[in-house]
Scaffold this motif. Structure first.
Motif, mmCIF file in Angstrom:
data_model
loop_
_atom_site.group_PDB
_atom_site.id
_atom_site.type_symbol
_atom_site.label_atom_id
_atom_site.label_comp_id
_atom_site.label_asym_id
_atom_site.label_seq_id
_atom_site.Cartn_x
_atom_site.Cartn_y
_atom_site.Cartn_z
ATOM 1 N N UNK A 214 12.155 3.142 94.506
ATOM 2 C CA UNK A 214 10.910 3.983 94.659
ATOM 3 C C UNK A 214 11.713 5.364 94.934
ATOM 4 N N UNK A 215 13.246 4.780 95.700
ATOM 5 C CA UNK A 215 13.998 5.682 96.035
ATOM 6 C C UNK A 215 14.662 6.303 94.555
ATOM 7 N N UNK A 216 15.193 5.052 93.866
ATOM 8 C CA UNK A 216 15.971 5.963 92.597
ATOM 9 C C UNK A 216 14.793 7.167 91.831
ATOM 10 N N UNK A 217 13.145 6.339 92.100
ATOM 11 C CA UNK A 217 12.285 7.026 91.666
ATOM 12 C C UNK A 217 12.061 8.813 91.733
ATOM 13 N N UNK A 218 12.390 8.116 93.278
ATOM 14 C CA UNK A 218 12.571 10.124 94.226
ATOM 15 C C UNK A 218 13.517 10.948 94.191
ATOM 16 N N UNK A 219 14.650 10.238 93.684
ATOM 17 C CA UNK A 219 15.618 10.985 93.411
ATOM 18 C C UNK A 219 17.088 11.541 92.691
#
Length: 312
Positions: A214-219
Motif C-alpha cells: 500500500x505504501x508503494x501504491x500510495x507513492x
C-alpha cells in the motif's frame, strides 16, 4: 522538527518559491519508532525517499513515510515491475464517449458473465443465466444459499464503488472483504494468513507485506495510468493473498475500484479468457511482468466499451 537550508543537491526538486521542510535523524527516529542508526543505514542505502546528506548528517523530508520492511518481497519494488504499454488515447476516447456516470445501468445488465467467470476462477460452475436469475430478485435452485449471498454482496459493493470512487487504503480493503462475506462467513477483517514468502525465500508477516504494498501504491503506482495502477495493485495484493475465501471476487473489486477512480469502467469478463488470464497472472507472480496482463485487460476494456455502447 527543524527547517534547514536546502542543500544544493535538493534544489532541483522544489520550486524557487518553496522551502521544503526537513527533519533530522533524531526526529525521524522518534516519529517512526526505529533507531537513528537504522535510519542512517536506510539513508545510505537510498531507501528513504528524498533524504539528502548535509555534511555528516542526514536531512529527511518531513512528509516522507516510514520505510517499509526491507524483508518484504523484492518484486514489490517498482524497479522490478514491468507494467506494459497502455494505449492511453484509445482508452481516453472510449471513456469520454461512455462516462462512468451514465453507464452503470448498462454495465450491471451485462455483469452476469463476469460473475460466472469469477466463480469459475474459484473452481465453481455457475452459469451467467443463474447469476441473472439471482440479480433479478429470484431464487436459482441450482445455487447454494452462500452463492446467492456472494452474488448479491458482490454486486452491491460494486455499485457502491461506482458512487464512491476513492483511493484504496488498508481500512477500505478490509471493509469490502467484510461486506463481501456478510451472511456467509463471520470475518472481522483481520488477515486470515499470518506469513508470506519474501523475495529471498524468508517469511515475512502478511501485515508487513500489505503495508509495503500500500505504501508503494500510495507513492508510486497510483500516479500511473489507471489501468496500470489497478493491475499492479491487484496483482501485488494477489501475491500476498491476505485472505482465503472468495478471492477472485475480492480481487475484482480492488481492480474495479482503482479503475473507477481513474474514470474507467471495470472490464466485463467471461470464461473464454480464463486460460489466457491464468497465464498472464502467472507472469506477474513469478517475474513481476505485467505486459501480457495489461494487453489482455486493455483488450477486455475496449470490448466492454464497445459492448455497452451498442446497448445504450
Amino acid at each position: 522538527m527543524v527547517i534547514v537550508p536546502i542543500p544544493v543537491e535538493a534544489k532541483l526538486q522544489v520550486s524557487e518559491n518553496q522551502t521544503m521542510k526537513y527533519m533530522d535523524v533524531a526526529t525521524a527516529s522518534e516519529k517512526w519508532g526505529i533507531t537513528g542508526r537504522r535510519i542512517r543505514i536506510l539513508c545510505n542505502d537510498g531507501r528513504i525517499d528524498g533524504a539528502v546528506r548535509n555534511g555528516w548528517t542526514w536531512q529527511i523530508p518531513e512528509d516522507t513515510p516510514k520505510p517499509g520492511d526491507g524483508r518484504v518481497l523484492r518484486k514489490f519494488r517498482n524497479l522490478d515491475i514491468r507494467p506494459g504499454f497502455v494505449d492511453v488515447a484509445a482508452l481516453e476516447k472510449a471513456s469520454l464517449a461512455l462516462p462512468v456516470e451514465s453507464s452503470s445501468t448498462s454495465f450491471f445488465s451485462s455483469i452476469p458473465s463476469t460473475v460466472s467467470f469469477l466463480f469459475s476462477a474459484m473452481g465453481k460452475d455457475v452459469s451467467a443465466r443463474d447469476v441473472a436469475t439471482v440479480l433479478s430478485g429470484e431464487l436459482s435452485y441450482s445455487l447454494s444459499l452462500q452463492q446467492h449471498l456472494l452474488i448479491v454482496n458482490f454486486t452491491s459493493i460494486l455499485r457502491s464503488l461506482f458512487k464512491k470512487r476513492e483511493k484504496w487504503n488498508g481500512g477500505r480493503l478490509k471493509e469490502i472483504y467484510i461486506r463481501l462475506l456478510q451472511g456467509i462467513s463471520e470475518v472481522d477483517g483481520e488477515y486470515e494468513r499470518e506469513m508470506v514468502k519474501g523475495g529471498r525465500g524468508e517469511e515475512v508477516s502478511v501485515k508487513a507485506a500489505m503495508e509495503n504494498t500500500l505504501t508503494q501504491y500510495e507513492y508510486s503506482w497510483s500516479s500511473l495510468h489507471p489501468l496500470s495502477s489497478a493491475l499492479i495493485l491487484t496483482g501485488e495484493i494477489m501475491k500476498v493473498r491476505p485472505y482465503i475465501s472468495a478471492l477472485p471476487f475480492y480481487y475484482y473489486l480492488i481492480l474495479s475500484g482503482e479503475l473507477l477512480r481513474g474514470g474507467l469502467l471495470p472490464p466485463l469478463l467471461d470464461v473464454s479468457i480464463m486460460d489466457e488470464a491464468k497465464a498472464a497472472f502467472s507472469l506477474c507472480f513469478t517475474k513481476g511482468i505485467y505486459t501480457d496482463l495489461t494487453t489482455l485487460m486493455e483488450r477486455m476494456e475496449m470490448r466492454t466499451y464497445r459492448e455497452l455502447e451498442e446497448n445504450v
